[in-house]
Scaffold this active site. Structure first.
Site, PDB file in Angstrom:
ATOM      1  N   ASP A  71       0.727  -1.182  -0.035  1.00  0.00           N
ATOM      2  CA  ASP A  71       0.107   0.183   0.184  1.00  0.00           C
ATOM      3  C   ASP A  71       0.650   1.248   0.077  1.00  0.00           C
ATOM      4  O   ASP A  71       1.952   1.336   0.449  1.00  0.00           O
ATOM      5  CB  ASP A  71      -0.852   0.080   1.130  1.00  0.00           C
ATOM      6  CG  ASP A  71      -2.027   0.950   1.191  1.00  0.00           C
ATOM      7  OD1 ASP A  71      -2.374   1.443  -0.004  1.00  0.00           O
ATOM      8  OD2 ASP A  71      -2.864   1.214   2.141  1.00  0.00           O
TER       9      ASP A  71
ATOM     10  N   HIS B 219       2.147   3.606  -9.130  1.00  0.00           N
ATOM     11  CA  HIS B 219       2.062   2.219  -9.338  1.00  0.00           C
ATOM     12  C   HIS B 219       3.256   1.820 -10.255  1.00  0.00           C
ATOM     13  O   HIS B 219       3.840   0.606  -9.836  1.00  0.00           O
ATOM     14  CB  HIS B 219       0.570   2.039 -10.275  1.00  0.00           C
ATOM     15  CG  HIS B 219      -0.353   2.495  -9.344  1.00  0.00           C
ATOM     16  ND1 HIS B 219      -0.690   2.236  -8.077  1.00  0.00           N
ATOM     17  CD2 HIS B 219      -1.767   3.129  -9.548  1.00  0.00           C
ATOM     18  CE1 HIS B 219      -1.878   2.416  -7.615  1.00  0.00           C
ATOM     19  NE2 HIS B 219      -2.518   3.058  -8.657  1.00  0.00           N
TER      20      HIS B 219
ATOM     21  N   LEU C  78      11.120 -20.220  -4.676  1.00  0.00           N
ATOM     22  CA  LEU C  78      10.389 -19.090  -4.389  1.00  0.00           C
ATOM     23  C   LEU C  78       8.796 -19.453  -5.170  1.00  0.00           C
ATOM     24  O   LEU C  78       8.698 -19.135  -6.309  1.00  0.00           O
ATOM     25  CB  LEU C  78      10.570 -17.835  -4.284  1.00  0.00           C
ATOM     26  CG  LEU C  78       9.580 -16.781  -3.562  1.00  0.00           C
ATOM     27  CD1 LEU C  78       9.883 -16.582  -2.105  1.00  0.00           C
ATOM     28  CD2 LEU C  78       9.453 -15.505  -4.272  1.00  0.00           C
TER      29      LEU C  78
HETATM   30  C1  IPE Z   1      -5.400  -2.673  -0.010  1.00  0.00           C
HETATM   31  O1  IPE Z   1      -5.123  -1.379  -0.477  1.00  0.00           O
HETATM   32  C2  IPE Z   1      -5.283  -3.220  -1.485  1.00  0.00           C
HETATM   33  C3  IPE Z   1      -3.933  -3.604  -1.906  1.00  0.00           C
HETATM   34  C4  IPE Z   1      -2.929  -3.106  -1.687  1.00  0.00           C
HETATM   35  C5  IPE Z   1      -4.064  -4.130  -3.301  1.00  0.00           C
HETATM   36  P1  IPE Z   1      -6.087  -0.286  -0.422  1.00  0.00           P
HETATM   37  O2  IPE Z   1      -5.347   1.172  -0.645  1.00  0.00           O
HETATM   38  O3  IPE Z   1      -6.935  -0.622  -1.463  1.00  0.00           O
HETATM   39  O4  IPE Z   1      -6.989  -0.234   1.041  1.00  0.00           O
HETATM   40  P2  IPE Z   1      -7.767   0.619   1.890  1.00  0.00           P
HETATM   41  O5  IPE Z   1      -8.713   1.268   0.738  1.00  0.00           O
HETATM   42  O6  IPE Z   1      -7.061   1.686   2.165  1.00  0.00           O
HETATM   43  O7  IPE Z   1      -8.277  -0.079   2.805  1.00  0.00           O
HETATM   44  C1  IPE Z   2      -1.614   0.238  -3.336  1.00  0.00           C
HETATM   45  O1  IPE Z   2      -1.351   1.656  -3.494  1.00  0.00           O
HETATM   46  C2  IPE Z   2      -1.895  -0.453  -4.736  1.00  0.00           C
HETATM   47  C3  IPE Z   2      -3.382  -0.573  -4.987  1.00  0.00           C
HETATM   48  C4  IPE Z   2      -4.075  -0.864  -4.236  1.00  0.00           C
HETATM   49  C5  IPE Z   2      -3.509  -1.227  -6.057  1.00  0.00           C
HETATM   50  P1  IPE Z   2      -2.521   2.814  -3.267  1.00  0.00           P
HETATM   51  O2  IPE Z   2      -3.223   3.245  -4.617  1.00  0.00           O
HETATM   52  O3  IPE Z   2      -3.645   2.167  -2.428  1.00  0.00           O
HETATM   53  O4  IPE Z   2      -1.938   3.875  -2.757  1.00  0.00           O
HETATM   54  P2  IPE Z   2      -2.567   5.042  -1.710  1.00  0.00           P
HETATM   55  O5  IPE Z   2      -3.049   4.105  -0.541  1.00  0.00           O
HETATM   56  O6  IPE Z   2      -3.401   5.751  -2.401  1.00  0.00           O
HETATM   57  O7  IPE Z   2      -1.196   5.821  -1.273  1.00  0.00           O
HETATM   58 MG    MG Z   3      -4.067   2.412  -0.662  1.00  0.00          MG
END
Ligand code: IPE
Ligand code: IPE
Ligand code: MG
Length: 234
Positions: free
Chosen positions: A12, A29, A123
């Site tokens: 995240d 990303h 792995l």
């Molecule tokens: C969790 O992250 C999902 C992934 C890392 C793929 P999100 O950014 O979607 O989660 P929330 O919305 O903060 O709970």
């Molecule tokens: C995690 O990063 C990747 C996915 C959920 C696909 P985020 O896109 O959730 O990044 P933040 O949480 O907005 O910083």
């Molecule tokens: Mg996120």
């Protein structure tokens, strides 16, 4: 405590990483690829058997259409850029989640990569794609009720093992350690059944910045934990 057999990571913070730099979320990303590469390399070196990466949740479909499309394209380009090296390193690629939700191109690219690496013995890298813990349990419930309806199973014979055997990858052990980056302290629908006794590790580091030193710090923390599973030993 030995190295965890199965580490699962909630990757995240990509959007915030980009935001801090005045860049569009999609650049965050794109920057995640380096951290994924480092985690796979490090995981293999230290002897982790299973590394599950939460890449896209069932809830992430609700993001703006362009962000979702970017993430899907990124998945395909990640595979094409990394498959040779992953294969050479003996990594076995697997997926968990509602595979059928993915666009055809990504399903095809993944299928080829899964087949190509299926005999590898290093792995196991599990990509969680269109994954939701509740969706997984719901899908297991449907399969279970189908077996009951056919008279193959009686309700009284359903055990926790029966339910576990209906999940997406029943042969993969539960995660010993779940790492979440970006400072959020929640599971966000990740591995709900399998995380019953997982050790949780939260770090404020944003996923694109997560490197092998951060990974080692998580393993060091894990090694100091006493896992009791409700009992009194260790
Ligand atoms: C969790 O992250 C999902 C992934 C890392 C793929 P999100 O950014 O979607 O989660 P929330 O919305 O903060 O709970
Ligand atoms: C995690 O990063 C990747 C996915 C959920 C696909 P985020 O896109 O959730 O990044 P933040 O949480 O907005 O910083
Ligand atoms: Mg996120």
């Amino acid at each position: 405590m030995p190295v965890p057999r199965h580490v699962a990571v909630i990757m995240d913070g990509n959007g915030r990483w980009a935001g801090k730099r005045g860049l569009p979320r999609t650049d965050g990303h794109a920057a995640a690829e380096r951290a994924i590469h480092a985690a796979v390399e490090f995981g293999g070196e230290v002897g982790i058997e299973f590394l599950t990466l939460y890449a896209f949740s069932t809830e992430n479909w609700s993001r703006p259409r362009l962000e979702v499309a970017f993430l899907m394209r990124l998945l395909s380009s990640f595979i094409s850029r990394n498959i040779d090296e992953l294969d050479r390193k003996g990594v076995r690629l697997r997926v968990t989640g509602r595979f059928g939700d993915l666009p055809k191109k990504q399903r095809d690219d993944l299928t080829a990569a899964l087949e190509r690496t299926s005999g590898n013995t290093g792995l196991t890298l599990v990509l969680a794609l269109s994954y939701g813990g509740r969706a997984e349990i719901r899908d297991a419930a449907v399969r279970l009720s189908d077996r009951v309806a056919r008279g193959e199973l009686s309700p009284g014979d359903i055990t926790e093992e029966t339910i576990a055997s209906m999940l997406y990858n029943p042969d993969i052990p539960d995660p010993d350690l779940i790492i979440r980056t970006s400072g959020e302290q929640r599971l966000s629908n990740f591995l709900l059944w399998q995380s019953a006794y997982s050790e949780l590790y939260f770090t404020p580091v944003l996923w694109p910045d997560f490197d092998r030193e951060h990974f080692q710090a998580a393993l060091d923390d894990y090694s100091r934990r006493g896992r009791r599973y409700g009992g009194l030993t260790s």
